[in-house]
Write an enzyme that holds these catalytic residues in place. Structure first.
Site, PDB file in Angstrom:
ATOM      1  CG  HIS A  14      69.896 -25.927  13.006  1.00  0.00           C
ATOM      2  ND1 HIS A  14      69.643 -26.484  12.198  1.00  0.00           N
ATOM      3  CD2 HIS A  14      68.962 -25.801  14.061  1.00  0.00           C
ATOM      4  CE1 HIS A  14      68.163 -27.057  12.204  1.00  0.00           C
ATOM      5  NE2 HIS A  14      67.893 -26.313  13.518  1.00  0.00           N
ATOM      6  CG  HIS A  16      65.103 -24.187  17.176  1.00  0.00           C
ATOM      7  ND1 HIS A  16      64.300 -23.906  16.069  1.00  0.00           N
ATOM      8  CD2 HIS A  16      66.114 -25.003  16.609  1.00  0.00           C
ATOM      9  CE1 HIS A  16      64.520 -25.044  15.313  1.00  0.00           C
ATOM     10  NE2 HIS A  16      65.309 -25.536  15.555  1.00  0.00           N
ATOM     11  CE  LYS A  99      65.476 -26.166   8.820  1.00  0.00           C
ATOM     12  NZ  LYS A  99      65.322 -26.165  10.599  1.00  0.00           N
ATOM     13  CG  HIS A 140      63.852 -31.136   9.763  1.00  0.00           C
ATOM     14  ND1 HIS A 140      63.728 -30.866  11.144  1.00  0.00           N
ATOM     15  CD2 HIS A 140      63.394 -32.515   9.672  1.00  0.00           C
ATOM     16  CE1 HIS A 140      63.484 -31.973  11.962  1.00  0.00           C
ATOM     17  NE2 HIS A 140      63.414 -33.007  10.829  1.00  0.00           N
ATOM     18  CG  HIS A 176      68.875 -31.472  12.419  1.00  0.00           C
ATOM     19  ND1 HIS A 176      68.074 -32.320  11.392  1.00  0.00           N
ATOM     20  CD2 HIS A 176      68.175 -30.529  12.651  1.00  0.00           C
ATOM     21  CE1 HIS A 176      67.100 -31.617  11.054  1.00  0.00           C
ATOM     22  NE2 HIS A 176      66.865 -30.511  11.770  1.00  0.00           N
ATOM     23  CG  ASP A 248      68.118 -28.846  16.126  1.00  0.00           C
ATOM     24  OD1 ASP A 248      67.546 -27.715  15.979  1.00  0.00           O
ATOM     25  OD2 ASP A 248      67.774 -29.949  15.697  1.00  0.00           O
TER      26      ASP A 248
HETATM   27  O1  DOR Z   1      64.352 -31.769  17.890  1.00  0.00           O
HETATM   28  C1  DOR Z   1      64.004 -30.691  17.105  1.00  0.00           C
HETATM   29  N1  DOR Z   1      63.382 -29.619  17.902  1.00  0.00           N
HETATM   30  N2  DOR Z   1      63.908 -30.611  16.068  1.00  0.00           N
HETATM   31  C2  DOR Z   1      63.667 -29.701  15.070  1.00  0.00           C
HETATM   32  O2  DOR Z   1      63.762 -29.863  13.961  1.00  0.00           O
HETATM   33  C3  DOR Z   1      62.840 -28.558  15.529  1.00  0.00           C
HETATM   34  C4  DOR Z   1      63.351 -28.259  16.930  1.00  0.00           C
HETATM   35  C5  DOR Z   1      62.230 -27.486  17.815  1.00  0.00           C
HETATM   36  O3  DOR Z   1      62.131 -26.220  17.135  1.00  0.00           O
HETATM   37  O4  DOR Z   1      61.767 -27.607  18.972  1.00  0.00           O
HETATM   38 ZN    ZN Z   2      66.272 -27.281  14.369  1.00  0.00          ZN
END
Ligand code: DOR
Ligand code: ZN
Length: 348
Positions: A14, A16, A99, A140, A176, A248
């Site tokens: 997971h 980003h 997702k 999520h 998460h 995450d």
């Molecule tokens: O804290 C988070 N940031 N939780 C998420 O689900 C998305 C992520 C983000 O993309 O910044």
């Molecule tokens: Zn995330």
């Protein structure tokens, strides 16, 4: 004398990475350590189709060329406009997971899914299309309109109903996981459900976030919970194969974190393995670390485990996180708790 631990190269289920300059800035921390990462689609613009995912994958591969082995595993974002045909096309383009963000629940999720309309989506064969290609549905699992600490457990009945409406969908990941109630729900449906667990939910509690001073770099969604929830996460990950690692790690520009209206996301990529080794050692569980970060996720996703290894070394010098002070645009890695020192690092 140094302690060391050699484990199968880990994967991050997971992650980003964003796009453009931010991607170029943050990707090294992941690509130098992890073999693969499941790349989240809540970019701006979002990744909604196989075509989008293909272009995004090329962008990531260009940015990670010099670390050769890193493999991004692509996802698309489910919206109320996603059709079964789009799912088929995405699968044919190599997308492995879809997702689901409930509308408005977190960063870039305004175009997400109305939890009240999951049955309609099932009737439109969206989940059947995923099952046809053995895709994974990643959720999520928070209800955006409920009190913040209740958001995760409040989604349990919706997921329960979905299990019935989409009986062919065999692999669903609760992303998460942060509460005892959700962890318990996942464990009691281990034939079809798994959960990712982040390092920050294992490390921080609400008291760390706001017990003394407000710590914006600890603010994420779902919000970190109580120490009793956290103990449950540890219990389940130490006793149950379907709890595996997904960081995450979610970078935001510094001015968006250190602001009156702080963006949700903990940028943990630069500290993940040292922090995990430190915590697993404190839990007397270093022998479970490899399973958690390198085996279970690959097994769940039906992919071979990585062939090569990494070595974690514990030495006399504490691990120092690089802070990028003074540049407003660069994301800042999540700092450690006050006074905490970590002696583990990844050997290069
Ligand atoms: O804290 C988070 N940031 N939780 C998420 O689900 C998305 C992520 C983000 O993309 O910044
Ligand atoms: Zn995330």
């Amino acid at each position: 004398m140094n302690d060391s631990l050699t484990i199968t190269r880990p994967d991050d289920w997971h992650l980003h990475l964003r796009q453009g300059r931010m991607l170029e800035r943050v990707v090294a921390a992941s690509a130098q350590v992890f073999g693969r990462a499941l790349i989240m689609p809540n970019t701006d613009p979002p990744i909604l189709s196989g075509l989008d995912a293909g272009y995004y994958k090329q962008e990531i591969l260009r940015a990670t060329e010099k670390w050769g082995k890193f493999k991004p595993i692509m996802t698309i974002k489910l919206t109320m406009n996603t059709t079964a045909r789009m799912i088929h096309e995405a699968a044919e383009a190599g997308v492995k997971a879809v997702k689901l963000y409930p509308t408005g629940v977190t960063t870039n999720s305004q175009d997400g899914v109305d939890l009240g309309r999951l049955k309609e989506m099932a009737e439109n064969l969206v989940f059947d299309a995923m099952a046809d290609h053995d895709m994974v549905l990643c959720i999520h699992a928070e209800h955006p309109l409920q009190p913040v600490l209740e958001r995760e457990p409040y989604v349990i009945p919706f997921i329960n109903a979905l299990l019935g409406w989409a009986p062919r969908l065999q692999r669903i990941v609760i992303e998460h996981v942060s509460t005892e109630r959700m962890a318990q729900f996942v464990a009691s449906h281990s034939d079809r459900l798994a959960a990712t667990v982040t390092a920050h939910h294992l490390y921080l509690t609400l008291d760390d976030l706001l017990g003394e001073e407000l710590k914006p770099h600890y603010f994420c969604k779902p919000v970190v919970k109580t120490s009793s929830d956290q103990s449950s996460l540890w219990w389940y990950l130490l006793h149950s194969d379907n709890f595996f690692f997904g960081s995450d790690s979610a970078p935001h520009a510094l001015h968006k974190k250190e602001a009156c209206s702080c963006a949700a996301g903990a940028f943990t990529a630069p500290i993940l393995l040292p922090l995990l080794a430190h915590m697993f050692e404190q839990h007397d569980a270093l022998d479970t670390l490899e399973e958690f970060v390198s085996h279970r996720g690959a097994d769940f996703y039906g992919m071979e485990r990585n062939y090569d290894t990494i070595t974690l070394v514990k030495n006399n010098h504490p691990f120092v996180v690089e802070y990028n002070e003074g540049n407003d645009e660069l994301p800042r890695p999540m700092p450690l708790r006050n006074g905490e020192t970590i002696y583990w690092h990844v050997a290069r």
